[in-house]
Design a protein around this motif. Sequence first.
Motif, short mmCIF file in Angstrom:
data_model
loop_
_atom_site.label_atom_id
_atom_site.label_comp_id
_atom_site.label_asym_id
_atom_site.label_seq_id
_atom_site.Cartn_x
_atom_site.Cartn_y
_atom_site.Cartn_z
N ALA A 115 3.54 -8.36 9.84
CA ALA A 115 4.26 -7.68 8.76
C ALA A 115 4.15 -8.47 7.45
CB ALA A 115 5.72 -7.49 9.14
N GLN A 116 4.24 -9.80 7.54
CA GLN A 116 4.12 -10.62 6.34
C GLN A 116 2.71 -10.52 5.74
OE1 GLN A 116 5.32 -14.59 7.38
NE2 GLN A 116 7.44 -14.00 7.81
N GLN A 117 1.71 -10.52 6.62
CA GLN A 117 0.34 -10.41 6.12
C GLN A 117 0.10 -9.07 5.43
OE1 GLN A 117 -3.08 -11.96 8.37
NE2 GLN A 117 -1.65 -12.47 10.00
N LEU A 118 0.60 -7.99 6.03
CA LEU A 118 0.41 -6.68 5.42
C LEU A 118 1.17 -6.56 4.11
CD1 LEU A 118 0.51 -4.31 8.54
CD2 LEU A 118 -1.48 -5.14 7.31
N ALA A 119 2.37 -7.15 4.07
CA ALA A 119 3.12 -7.14 2.81
C ALA A 119 2.35 -7.91 1.73
CB ALA A 119 4.50 -7.74 3.02
N GLY A 120 1.74 -9.02 2.13
CA GLY A 120 0.92 -9.77 1.18
C GLY A 120 -0.28 -8.98 0.71
N MET A 121 -0.86 -8.17 1.61
CA MET A 121 -1.99 -7.33 1.22
C MET A 121 -1.56 -6.26 0.22
SD MET A 121 -4.25 -6.76 4.64
CE MET A 121 -4.65 -8.17 5.67
N SER A 122 -0.38 -5.70 0.42
CA SER A 122 0.11 -4.71 -0.55
C SER A 122 0.21 -5.34 -1.93
CB SER A 122 1.48 -4.19 -0.12
OG SER A 122 1.38 -3.35 1.01
N THR A 145 1.25 1.53 -11.56
CA THR A 145 2.58 1.18 -11.04
C THR A 145 2.51 1.15 -9.52
OG1 THR A 145 3.63 2.30 -12.91
CG2 THR A 145 5.01 1.81 -11.00
N ALA A 146 3.12 0.11 -8.93
CA ALA A 146 3.16 -0.02 -7.48
C ALA A 146 4.56 0.36 -6.98
CB ALA A 146 2.82 -1.44 -7.06
N ALA A 147 4.62 1.25 -6.00
CA ALA A 147 5.90 1.64 -5.40
C ALA A 147 6.39 0.54 -4.47
CB ALA A 147 5.73 2.96 -4.64
N GLY A 148 7.59 0.73 -3.93
CA GLY A 148 8.16 -0.28 -3.06
C GLY A 148 7.32 -0.58 -1.83
N ASP A 149 6.63 0.45 -1.31
CA ASP A 149 5.79 0.24 -0.13
C ASP A 149 4.36 -0.13 -0.49
OD1 ASP A 149 4.93 2.62 -1.14
OD2 ASP A 149 5.13 3.77 0.72
N GLY A 150 4.09 -0.31 -1.82
CA GLY A 150 2.77 -0.76 -2.25
C GLY A 150 1.84 0.35 -2.70
N ALA A 159 0.10 0.69 3.32
CA ALA A 159 1.47 1.20 3.45
C ALA A 159 1.64 1.94 4.77
CB ALA A 159 1.79 2.11 2.27
N ASP A 160 0.65 2.74 5.15
CA ASP A 160 0.71 3.45 6.43
C ASP A 160 0.74 2.47 7.60
OD1 ASP A 160 0.69 5.88 5.11
OD2 ASP A 160 -1.47 6.20 5.36
N GLN A 161 -0.04 1.42 7.50
CA GLN A 161 -0.07 0.43 8.57
C GLN A 161 1.26 -0.32 8.68
OE1 GLN A 161 -2.25 -0.42 10.99
NE2 GLN A 161 -3.45 1.38 10.44
N ARG A 162 1.87 -0.60 7.54
CA ARG A 162 3.17 -1.27 7.57
C ARG A 162 4.21 -0.38 8.24
NH1 ARG A 162 4.44 -3.34 1.61
NH2 ARG A 162 6.24 -4.28 2.68
N ALA A 163 4.19 0.91 7.89
CA ALA A 163 5.13 1.84 8.51
C ALA A 163 4.84 1.98 10.01
CB ALA A 163 5.04 3.20 7.83
N GLY A 164 3.54 2.06 10.35
CA GLY A 164 3.17 2.15 11.76
C GLY A 164 3.55 0.92 12.54
#
Length: 441
Positions: A152-159, A250-255, A284-289
């Motif tokens: 989750a941290q890695q994907l957040a960093g990717m966003s 602009t980036a939304a909250g989920d990237g 974003a889809d991967q983070r949600a998944g």
Amino acid sequence: MSDLLGIGASGLRAYSSALATVGDNIANAQTPGYARRTLQLREALGAGDTALIRANVRPGGVAIQGIDRAVDGWLIDDARLSSGDAARAGTRLEWMSRVEGALGDDANGLATGLTTLFTTADLLTADPTNPTLRSQFLQAVDDVAAGFSGTAQQLAGMSDGVADAATAEIDQFNTNLQALEAINVGLRKARPGSTGEASLLDERDRLLDQLSGQAGVTASFDDRGAATLRVAGSGDLLVGGGAVNPVAVTAAGDGRLSFTVGGDAFTTASGSLAGQAEAANHVADQRAGLDTLAVQISGQLNAAHQSGFDAAGNPGAALFTGTSAATLTAAPLAAADVAVADATSANGNMLAFGAMRGATDPESAWAGHLSAQAQGTAAARAQDAAATTRSDAASAARSSVSEVDLDREAADLLRFQQAYSAAARTIQVARETMQALLAAI
């Protein structure tokens, strides 16, 4: 009035310029965006009166019409369109490959952790009181939780990385828009057919190539070659009429990314910005998944463990706490707290735990998630290969018209050198003839 001296002088001027043009071609043979130039020459006519005919027209030497650039508008448009598609596919593939790496077992150990969890449960069925196996079971639980939170941290960093890359790309895009308008100003002032105009047109085309590689744009030109640039599809004005409308992201909250020009939202279907937008959506889809899987898998494992009893005969506690992948943690349990037994036997709960393995067990769910990502990455890789091949072919077709052929330039160099010598010889003959006539007086 035409005369040999005038004809010779016009030849010297024309062929000197022709030699300079050939020299420019040779010097810029490897310069990106340079289009081969040709000096256009025409016969200069001298008009005057004779004894029998008024306004008689007779040869007057050679005149320079201007410089032509070797370009094909259709091939240029095709090359820009295909390069935008290639940039989109390449950018998307780059981020999807990173996502695949983040989900892989080498990065998070999730698959190994789940396998170890079930393997240890199987071993506990044979030795239910073994404290070492109980500790290994809890360590596997901790590994699974750490795998989810780390991913989750890695994907957040990717966003954040995609958003930063898009911001940098937008800054460069806006810089190119400003540069294009400066070129437009220069073209309106340049002398038609001059070397300066040709250089400005080369720079204009280079900027349009870059802009097309960044986003889907369409360009139109006035009679001086100044460009009006619009967003493909929506038609929003980017450059034209002396105005430059910058683009913002602009980036939304989920990237997820959104683009605006002049305050109006727009989308682009090609270019690196389109690839970044698609990459942001995928992450974003991967983070949600990942959050869904974390809740699903932790819920299954918690329910299975809570169906049994620990060493003291108490009902099994939850193995995980947390409501998302990022917050998932292993519960602080001791070896004696592992619920190995059930109501009828000392190892019954671990037997049931091991029987979870199947089409819907946590291992299969995670494997299916990895497989879907791998298939998506493979499809993106195939699209990138096809787009790159298409772009290379279009670029080669464009270059076949515009690129400098050194063999051809060498031949032109010899031809114009000889023509220059001939013009100089014409002046010499005129001089010798005049001297002979004067000497005979």
